[in-house]
Write an enzyme that holds these catalytic residues in place. Structure first.
Site, PDB file in Angstrom:
ATOM      1  N   SER A 137       0.831  -1.205   0.000  1.00  0.00           N
ATOM      2  CA  SER A 137       0.000   0.000   0.000  1.00  0.00           C
ATOM      3  C   SER A 137       0.860   1.247   0.000  1.00  0.00           C
ATOM      4  O   SER A 137       1.959   1.265   0.562  1.00  0.00           O
ATOM      5  CB  SER A 137      -0.911   0.020   1.232  1.00  0.00           C
ATOM      6  OG  SER A 137      -1.566   1.266   1.329  1.00  0.00           O
ATOM      7  N   TYR A 150      -2.024   0.541  10.367  1.00  0.00           N
ATOM      8  CA  TYR A 150      -2.082  -0.123   9.057  1.00  0.00           C
ATOM      9  C   TYR A 150      -0.854   0.234   8.218  1.00  0.00           C
ATOM     10  O   TYR A 150      -0.190  -0.633   7.647  1.00  0.00           O
ATOM     11  CB  TYR A 150      -3.369   0.331   8.348  1.00  0.00           C
ATOM     12  CG  TYR A 150      -3.515  -0.110   6.911  1.00  0.00           C
ATOM     13  CD1 TYR A 150      -3.879  -1.410   6.598  1.00  0.00           C
ATOM     14  CD2 TYR A 150      -3.325   0.795   5.862  1.00  0.00           C
ATOM     15  CE1 TYR A 150      -4.037  -1.802   5.282  1.00  0.00           C
ATOM     16  CE2 TYR A 150      -3.483   0.409   4.537  1.00  0.00           C
ATOM     17  CZ  TYR A 150      -3.841  -0.892   4.253  1.00  0.00           C
ATOM     18  OH  TYR A 150      -4.000  -1.271   2.953  1.00  0.00           O
TER      19      TYR A 150
END
Lengths: 245, 414
Positions: A137, A150
């Site tokens: 990501s 995250y």
């Protein structure tokens, strides 16, 4: 690539995983779908084999179960391409106060995928061929207050993929890092995402297909994200720590 | 789904109906995630798939294998469930009937937690009410239907020009054995040229129709040019002069004669222009599609075209088509006769014109297509759909009237 090269999708129930499975199957590749509650994937197995006339199967998989060795021992054969899609966004506010929740996010995005891919790498190295794809990501490019639990796990995963690529470069084993940016999926349903920065799952799948066939290393699905994250990384920490990003 | 039955719901497929069928006073169910193909039998061409499967996917994946949908509407961006709910027809209606004619069975969620399998032998009342039922008789989950075998991905197209309406209708009647037929009408032609059109016939091509070098790859397809309308056109862009020029140009471009064309531009010319509707600007457009019985078609169509030409409102797109026999669907649109489909910009003047077209349609014993409609009055529907009472009775009997509601059903009292 030879057209009968099989593809294992780890985290196949996700929208991105499903799009990747369809894309590779559309190019004639046999597909193994791996996810929790694999019996529910039978409709996807039927769908893929009806649409693309390729072999498809489903297998039980839980990225945080620590059972990578057992998992790969149970596969009839080691796939040629392994795509790690498993991930968990979680809720930053909850993660800051609930350690179990934070651990789950870290394990699902980093330690779990890393352990599975270490096992894949060991077996592919022994065989002398293969391709490993990790869906990481842009959130891992710099920790930000809005999602750093995250983001830090994805940063770890990105660093892991980078090192693994370095480690396997001489062994004819490709390692690809995909950074999707925002993607319109069930994981982000209800969020207000800017359309120009938000990819459809199919775009991630197309980028993954191109990366594997072209031998790419690191791919930003929408190239604008490469620029955005370069700017974000370039902001001096003294200033960055006061920003709301 | 809320099982108490308090909140009305309506299913939405690809949201390609032109009016108010896919939203309503309650919840809208987005069916596009229910998009698995369950099974395909390559011996019989029978496909079973979930309701949200896109026709474009079916065409993309099955045409190269020699199978084509038995009926296709003018856009491929529709779902299988939506095709049943609208009981869509295509350019082959005069021979093949509507999509419901090729549906073997479907599974229908009744809104109380139960699921019924419906076919010509099982839950027949639900089968007849649901084909063309606009999603008001439950939620279609999965359907089984027959595909047709094709020998190539091309159509042998034959275009003939008709100087007026009578000539166009004569061409349709003479070409009743051709697989596909449709006519593009220049709506601004008047007087002796009223109904001036290009009648386009088509048949699935066989490899024998190809040049010798192309014969070995009958399913190869050229990559279509994808064009896109990037912005809403300003209102003044669309006027009598520009539409007249467009129609003249289009009529001229339809050179008479035979030629091989790819499936997609043949069936879906507008799909090649993404967001084509934006030429109508922010106010958008309305579509008007009526069908007139065969006996009254000639006079009725002349009256409609005269009224349209007289009003001078530009209709970009005017399509005439011969339809075959009426379907079993209680609210199915097709009738043996002629259907005329028109696009108009959504202006106050347009709505006045459409009311006058309604009178002509009703007078001729015709009716309007619910999938295209956004403005018909309840009295018009009640006077033109003779099996409406049976449809309403099914809705009552199964408790659907409070459970499944759309803006369309509220407007028309379905």
């Amino acid at each position: 690539m030879v057209t009968n090269q099989s593809v294992l999708i780890l985290g196949a129930r996700s929208d991105i995983g499903r799009a990747i499975a369809h894309t590779f199957a559309g190019h004639g590749r046999p597909i193994v779908l791996a996810a929790r509650r694999a019996a529910d994937l039978n409709v996807d197995v039927a769908d893929i084999s009806a649409r693309y006339q390729v072999a498809a199967s489903a297998i039980e998989f839980d990225v945080i179960d620590g059972g990578a060795t057992r998992f790969f021992d149970s596969l009839p054969e080691l796939p040629d391409v392994v795509v790690m899609v498993a991930g968990l966004l979680g809720d930053q506010a909850v993660n800051e106060v609930d350690q179990d929740a934070a651990m789950r996010v870290m394990a699902t995005n980093y330690t779990g995928p890393a352990c599975y891919l270490l096992e894949v790498a060991r077996r592919m190295e022994a065989r002398g061929s293969g391709a490993i794809v990790g869906i990481s990501s842009v959130a891992g490019d710099r920790g930000r207050r809005s999602n750093f639990v995250y983001g830090s796990a994805k940063a770890g995963f990105t660093a892991f993929l980078s090192g693994l690529r370095n480690r396997l470069a001489a062994q004819n084993i490709q390692v690809v890092t995909i950074k999707p940016g925002f993607v319109a999926t069930r994981m982000t349903a209800g969020m207000k995402l800017p359309p120009a920065l938000t990819a459809a799952p199919q775009e991630v799948a197309d980028a993954t297909w191109r990366a594997v066939t072209k031998g790419s290393d690191v791919v930003y699905v929408r190239s604008v994200w490469r620029l955005i994250m370069w700017i974000i990384r370039s902001i001096p920490e003294r200033l960055f720590k006061r920003l709301s990003l | 789904m809320d099982r108490t039955g308090d909140t009305p719901v309506i299913a939405r497929g690809a949201a390609r109906s032109y009016g108010d069928a896919s939203f309503g006073p309650g919840l809208t169910l987005d069916m596009r995630r229910l998009d698995h193909v369950t099974a395909f039998d390559a011996a019989s061409g029978v496909m079973t798939c979930e309701a949200g499967v896109l026709l474009s996917d079916v065409i993309r994946l099955w045409t190269p294998r020699g199978w084509f949908p038995p009926v296709t509407p003018g856009t491929k961006f529709v779902t299988i469930g939506g095709m049943i709910a609208s009981d869509v027809h295509g350019k082959n209606h005069h021979l093949a009937g509507s999509f419901g004619d090729h549906v073997i069975s479907f599974r229908l969620a009744l809104g109380d937690g139960s699921v019924a399998t419906c076919s010509r032998t099982e839950n027949v009342d639900l089968f007849e009410a649901t084909c063309g039922g606009m999603g008001l008789t439950g939620v279609i989950l999965e359907a089984t239907f027959r595909m047709i075998p094709v020998r190539s991905a091309r159509i042998m197209q034959e275009t003939q020009r008709a100087p007026n309406l009578a000539a166009a209708m004569d061409l349709f009647e003479a070409g009743s054995e051709r697989t596909y037929s449709v006519a593009w009408i220049d709506c601004l032609a008047t007087g002796a040229e009223l109904g001036r059109s290009a009648v386009i016939f088509g048949d699935h091509a066989s490899p024998d129709d190809f040049d010798s070098d192309a014969r070995s790859a009958p399913f190869s397809r050229r990559t279509p040019n994808k064009r896109r309308i990037p912005l809403d056109f300003p209102g003044f862009a669309l006027n009598r002069a520009s539409v007249s020029a467009f129609n003249k140009l289009y009529y001229k471009r339809q050179a008479p004669g035979r030629r091989l064309v790819d499936l997609e531009p043949y069936f879906y010319p507008l799909d090649a222009i993404q967001d084509w509707n934006r030429i109508y600007g922010q106010r958008g457009f309305v579509q008007y599609q009526c069908v007139l019985p065969l006996a009254t078609s000639r006079d009725g169509l002349a009256a409609l075209l005269t009224e349209i030409a007289r009003a001078g409102d530009p209709s970009f797109l005017a399509v005439l088509k011969r339809l075959g026999r009426e379907s079993f669907g209680l609210l199915s649109f097709p009738l043996e006769g002629y259907t005329l489909a028109l696009d108009f910009p959504a202006t106050d003047r347009t709505f006045g014109l459409l009311d006058r077209l309604d009178d002509i349609t009703l007078e001729a014993g015709g009716r309007l297509y619910l999938t295209k409609d956004a403005r018909m009055r309840r009295a018009m529907l009640e006077a033109s759909y003779p099996r409406l009472d049976r449809f309403r009775a099914v809705r009552e009997q199964y408790g659907f009237t409070t459970r499944f509601r759309s803006a369309l059903s509220d407007r028309l009292g379905l």
